[in-house]
Design a protein around this motif. Structure first.
Motif, PDB file in Angstrom:
ATOM      1  N   PRO A 234     -12.317 -41.002 112.010  1.00  0.00           N
ATOM      2  CA  PRO A 234     -14.013 -39.929 112.564  1.00  0.00           C
ATOM      3  C   PRO A 234     -14.474 -39.913 113.797  1.00  0.00           C
ATOM      4  CG  PRO A 234     -14.081 -41.399 110.829  1.00  0.00           C
ATOM      5  CD  PRO A 234     -12.802 -41.964 111.067  1.00  0.00           C
ATOM      6  N   THR A 235     -14.649 -38.997 114.611  1.00  0.00           N
ATOM      7  CA  THR A 235     -15.130 -39.180 115.341  1.00  0.00           C
ATOM      8  C   THR A 235     -16.483 -39.374 115.943  1.00  0.00           C
ATOM      9  OG1 THR A 235     -15.183 -36.721 116.207  1.00  0.00           O
ATOM     10  CG2 THR A 235     -13.440 -38.380 117.208  1.00  0.00           C
ATOM     11  N   LYS A 236     -16.854 -38.726 114.214  1.00  0.00           N
ATOM     12  CA  LYS A 236     -18.985 -39.376 114.052  1.00  0.00           C
ATOM     13  C   LYS A 236     -18.896 -39.378 112.557  1.00  0.00           C
ATOM     14  CE  LYS A 236     -18.297 -34.202 112.959  1.00  0.00           C
ATOM     15  NZ  LYS A 236     -19.450 -32.765 113.170  1.00  0.00           N
ATOM     16  N   PRO A 237     -20.405 -39.273 112.515  1.00  0.00           N
ATOM     17  CA  PRO A 237     -20.757 -39.663 110.990  1.00  0.00           C
ATOM     18  C   PRO A 237     -19.977 -39.081 110.296  1.00  0.00           C
ATOM     19  CG  PRO A 237     -22.991 -40.165 112.693  1.00  0.00           C
ATOM     20  CD  PRO A 237     -21.419 -39.675 113.688  1.00  0.00           C
ATOM     21  N   VAL A 238     -19.396 -39.541 108.863  1.00  0.00           N
ATOM     22  CA  VAL A 238     -19.344 -38.752 108.013  1.00  0.00           C
ATOM     23  C   VAL A 238     -20.116 -38.502 106.448  1.00  0.00           C
ATOM     24  CG1 VAL A 238     -17.478 -39.119 105.900  1.00  0.00           C
ATOM     25  CG2 VAL A 238     -16.666 -39.707 108.440  1.00  0.00           C
ATOM     26  N   THR A 239     -20.055 -37.147 106.136  1.00  0.00           N
ATOM     27  CA  THR A 239     -21.710 -37.004 105.503  1.00  0.00           C
ATOM     28  C   THR A 239     -20.330 -36.675 103.839  1.00  0.00           C
ATOM     29  OG1 THR A 239     -22.770 -35.832 107.022  1.00  0.00           O
ATOM     30  CG2 THR A 239     -22.769 -35.573 104.184  1.00  0.00           C
TER      31      THR A 239
ATOM     32  N   VAL B 108     -24.585 -43.285  92.251  1.00  0.00           N
ATOM     33  CA  VAL B 108     -23.123 -45.035  93.109  1.00  0.00           C
ATOM     34  C   VAL B 108     -22.272 -45.439  92.976  1.00  0.00           C
ATOM     35  CG1 VAL B 108     -23.470 -46.878  91.195  1.00  0.00           C
ATOM     36  CG2 VAL B 108     -25.192 -45.832  90.639  1.00  0.00           C
ATOM     37  N   VAL B 109     -21.650 -44.446  92.674  1.00  0.00           N
ATOM     38  CA  VAL B 109     -20.066 -44.562  92.742  1.00  0.00           C
ATOM     39  C   VAL B 109     -20.066 -44.261  93.898  1.00  0.00           C
ATOM     40  CG1 VAL B 109     -18.005 -44.194  92.267  1.00  0.00           C
ATOM     41  CG2 VAL B 109     -19.356 -44.805  90.129  1.00  0.00           C
ATOM     42  N   GLY B 110     -20.641 -42.529  94.618  1.00  0.00           N
ATOM     43  CA  GLY B 110     -20.769 -42.317  95.988  1.00  0.00           C
ATOM     44  C   GLY B 110     -20.802 -43.497  97.039  1.00  0.00           C
ATOM     45  N   ARG B 111     -22.117 -44.368  96.351  1.00  0.00           N
ATOM     46  CA  ARG B 111     -22.936 -45.269  97.517  1.00  0.00           C
ATOM     47  C   ARG B 111     -21.762 -46.835  97.852  1.00  0.00           C
ATOM     48  NH1 ARG B 111     -27.372 -43.706  99.945  1.00  0.00           N
ATOM     49  NH2 ARG B 111     -28.733 -41.933  97.967  1.00  0.00           N
TER      50      ARG B 111
ATOM     51  N   LYS C 273     -20.218 -46.950 101.623  1.00  0.00           N
ATOM     52  CA  LYS C 273     -20.679 -48.546 102.113  1.00  0.00           C
ATOM     53  C   LYS C 273     -19.100 -48.649 102.477  1.00  0.00           C
ATOM     54  CE  LYS C 273     -21.526 -53.122 101.242  1.00  0.00           C
ATOM     55  NZ  LYS C 273     -20.678 -53.592 101.393  1.00  0.00           N
ATOM     56  N   GLU C 274     -18.307 -48.968 101.831  1.00  0.00           N
ATOM     57  CA  GLU C 274     -16.557 -49.515 102.320  1.00  0.00           C
ATOM     58  C   GLU C 274     -16.497 -48.873 103.214  1.00  0.00           C
ATOM     59  OE1 GLU C 274     -15.357 -52.301 100.879  1.00  0.00           O
ATOM     60  OE2 GLU C 274     -16.978 -53.004  99.490  1.00  0.00           O
ATOM     61  N   LEU C 275     -16.242 -47.821 103.119  1.00  0.00           N
ATOM     62  CA  LEU C 275     -15.501 -46.417 103.705  1.00  0.00           C
ATOM     63  C   LEU C 275     -15.891 -46.607 105.395  1.00  0.00           C
ATOM     64  CD1 LEU C 275     -14.782 -43.535 101.584  1.00  0.00           C
ATOM     65  CD2 LEU C 275     -12.744 -45.316 102.476  1.00  0.00           C
ATOM     66  N   GLY C 276     -17.022 -46.564 104.713  1.00  0.00           N
ATOM     67  CA  GLY C 276     -18.015 -46.468 106.603  1.00  0.00           C
ATOM     68  C   GLY C 276     -17.318 -47.525 107.445  1.00  0.00           C
TER      69      GLY C 276
ATOM     70  N   LEU D   3     -22.174 -40.929 104.736  1.00  0.00           N
ATOM     71  CA  LEU D   3     -23.784 -41.119 104.897  1.00  0.00           C
ATOM     72  C   LEU D   3     -23.965 -40.269 103.350  1.00  0.00           C
ATOM     73  CD1 LEU D   3     -25.391 -39.451 108.193  1.00  0.00           C
ATOM     74  CD2 LEU D   3     -25.170 -41.597 107.379  1.00  0.00           C
ATOM     75  N   VAL D   4     -24.632 -40.925 102.542  1.00  0.00           N
ATOM     76  CA  VAL D   4     -24.650 -39.996 101.751  1.00  0.00           C
ATOM     77  C   VAL D   4     -26.108 -38.820 101.158  1.00  0.00           C
ATOM     78  CG1 VAL D   4     -24.700 -40.358  98.557  1.00  0.00           C
ATOM     79  CG2 VAL D   4     -23.316 -42.188  99.740  1.00  0.00           C
ATOM     80  N   ASP D   5     -25.331 -37.815 100.606  1.00  0.00           N
ATOM     81  CA  ASP D   5     -26.338 -36.659 100.628  1.00  0.00           C
ATOM     82  C   ASP D   5     -26.772 -36.231  99.284  1.00  0.00           C
ATOM     83  OD1 ASP D   5     -27.899 -34.516 101.612  1.00  0.00           O
ATOM     84  OD2 ASP D   5     -26.659 -33.314 102.935  1.00  0.00           O
ATOM     85  N   ASN D   6     -27.553 -36.239  98.906  1.00  0.00           N
ATOM     86  CA  ASN D   6     -27.676 -35.796  97.368  1.00  0.00           C
ATOM     87  C   ASN D   6     -28.326 -34.557  97.568  1.00  0.00           C
ATOM     88  OD1 ASN D   6     -27.947 -38.969  97.328  1.00  0.00           O
ATOM     89  ND2 ASN D   6     -27.147 -39.034  95.616  1.00  0.00           N
TER      90      ASN D   6
END
Length: 319
Positions: A26-31, A44-47, A51-54, A62-65
Motif C-alpha cells: 500500500p502507498t498510504k495507510p490502510v483503513t 478485538v480480532v480486527g485490531r 497490528k500484524e498487517l501494519g 487503522l481500525v475504524d468502528n
C-alpha cells in the motif's frame, strides 16, 4: 561516530526491508472498517490483524468502528471505496443476512464486495444472566416451557436474532426478542439481569464468564470446546441445525483486482503462520481462518442463498 552512523543506517535498512516484506504494497495507510462497537469480538480480532498487517506492510492499518444499522453503515463505506486495497472490511455473517431483513440497503451485497478470506472462525454461545435459575440449555428450555413468554433473549444484529428464533422453534418455547444497537450494551444488561439470555461469540462472552458476570448455557459447535469442556453443545439437547458457521471475514470493495486479493491473502497467511497469533485467536474462543479467496467467495454466495430461506422460515424477511 562513523560506527554509530553505520549502525543507524543498518537499523533503517533492516526496518525498511521488514516493512517491504509483505506481498501487498500500500502507498498510504490502510483503513479497516469494523462495523461494530469497540471491544466486541469483531473489534478485538480486527485490531489483532491490523497490528500484524501494519507491521508487515510498513503502513498503519487503522481500525475504524463505523457502527449502526446492523452493520450496514460501516459496510456501506467499503462498498463505495476505491478498489485499491486501502479500505477493507471485517464483517460477520450479518452481511449475508441483511439483504433479507434490512429494507433498501445502500449497496448490492452480491457484487459490491470482494471476499478475501475469513481471518478467524468464532464459536457462538448462548449466554444468560448470573441469576437465571438454569445451569445449561436443557434446564433453560424446561424453565421456558413452564412459563411461556416469561424469558427474554437479546439480539443486536440479524444473525443473533435469527439464532434466537431458531432455538425457540426447535425447542418449542416462547422467548421475548429484545433488540439492541450493539452487543456490548445487551451483554451488560444480561450481566445486570435486565434481560435473560442472548447469543454472542465466545470471543466476547469468555472474559465476562471468567469474571462471573454471565453464564454460558450452550455452545454452537459440532463438539464441545476445549476451552469450555463442561458446556454442552446444542446437538446434545436435540437442536441439530445450529452448528456454528460463523466467520470474521475480510472483504474489499467490489472489483478488487485479483492480484491485490492474492497479495492481501498471502500476507494474512503470513500473519496466521505465527504461533503467537494462532494462540491469541484460540485464547479468544475462535479458530484461525485462512480459507483461500476462491473458496471463501463460494461460501459467501452459498450463504447468501441459504439465509434467504432461513430468514423466510423465521418470518424475518422484509417485504
Amino acid at each position: 561516530m562513523t560506527k554509530s552512523i553505520a549502525l543507524t543506517a543498518l537499523f533503517f535498512a533492516v526496518s525498511a526491508a521488514h516493512a517491504q516484506s509483505g506481498a501487498f504494497r500500500p502507498t498510504k495507510p490502510v483503513t479497516l472498517i469494523v462495523p461494530y462497537s469497540a471491544g466486541g469480538g469483531t473489534d478485538v480480532v480486527g485490531r489483532l490483524f491490523a497490528k500484524e498487517l501494519g507491521e508487515l506492510w510498513g503502513k498503519p492499518v487503522l481500525v475504524d468502528n463505523r457502527i449502526g444499522a446492523n452493520g450496514v453503515i460501516g459496510t456501506a463505506v467499503v462498498a463505495k471505496a476505491p478498489a485499491d486495497g486501502t479500505t477493507l472490511l471485517l464483517a460477520v455473517s450479518s452481511i449475508v443476512i441483511n439483504p433479507y431483513v434490512v429494507p433498501k440497503l445502500p449497496y448490492t451485497t452480491k457484487t459490491d464486495f470482494t471476499p478475501i478470506t475469513p481471518v478467524a472462525k468464532p464459536v457462538s454461545v448462548l449466554v444468560s444472566s448470573p441469576s437465571l435459575p438454569a445451569s445449561d440449555l436443557k434446564s433453560f428450555i424446561e424453565l421456558a416451557k413452564a412459563r411461556p413468554g416469561k424469558y427474554s433473549i437479546a439480539s443486536s444484529e440479524p444473525s443473533t436474532r435469527l439464532s434466537g428464533e431458531r432455538i425457540a422453534k426447535a425447542a418449542k418455547i416462547q422467548l421475548v426478542q429484545v433488540p439492541y444497537k450493539g452487543a456490548a450494551q445487551w451483554m451488560a444488561d444480561v450481566a445486570g439481569n435486565v434481560v435473560d439470555t442472548g447469543f454472542a461469540s465466545l470471543t466476547s462472552a469468555l472474559p465476562m464468564m471468567q469474571h462471573k458476570r454471565l453464564k454460558i448455557l450452550a455452545i454452537a459447535s459440532a463438539e464441545r470446546n476445549t476451552t469450555l469442556p463442561d458446556v454442552p453443545t446444542f446437538r446434545e439437547v436435540g437442536i441439530n441445525d445450529l452448528d456454528s458457521k460463523s466467520w470474521y471475514g475480510l472483504f474489499g470493495p467490489g472489483g478488487l483486482p485479483p492480484n491485490t486479493v492474492a497479495a492481501i491473502y498471502a500476507d494474512v497467511m503470513k500473519v496466521l503462520a505465527k504461533q503467537e497469533v494462532k494462540d491469541r485467536i484460540r485464547s479468544l474462543g475462535a479458530e484461525p481462518g485462512g480459507e483461500d479467496p476462491a473458496a471463501f467467495a463460494r461460501r459467501f454466495h452459498q450463504e447468501l442463498h441459504e439465509y434467504d430461506q432461513l430468514t423466510r422460515e423465521a418470518g424475518m424477511q422484509v417485504e
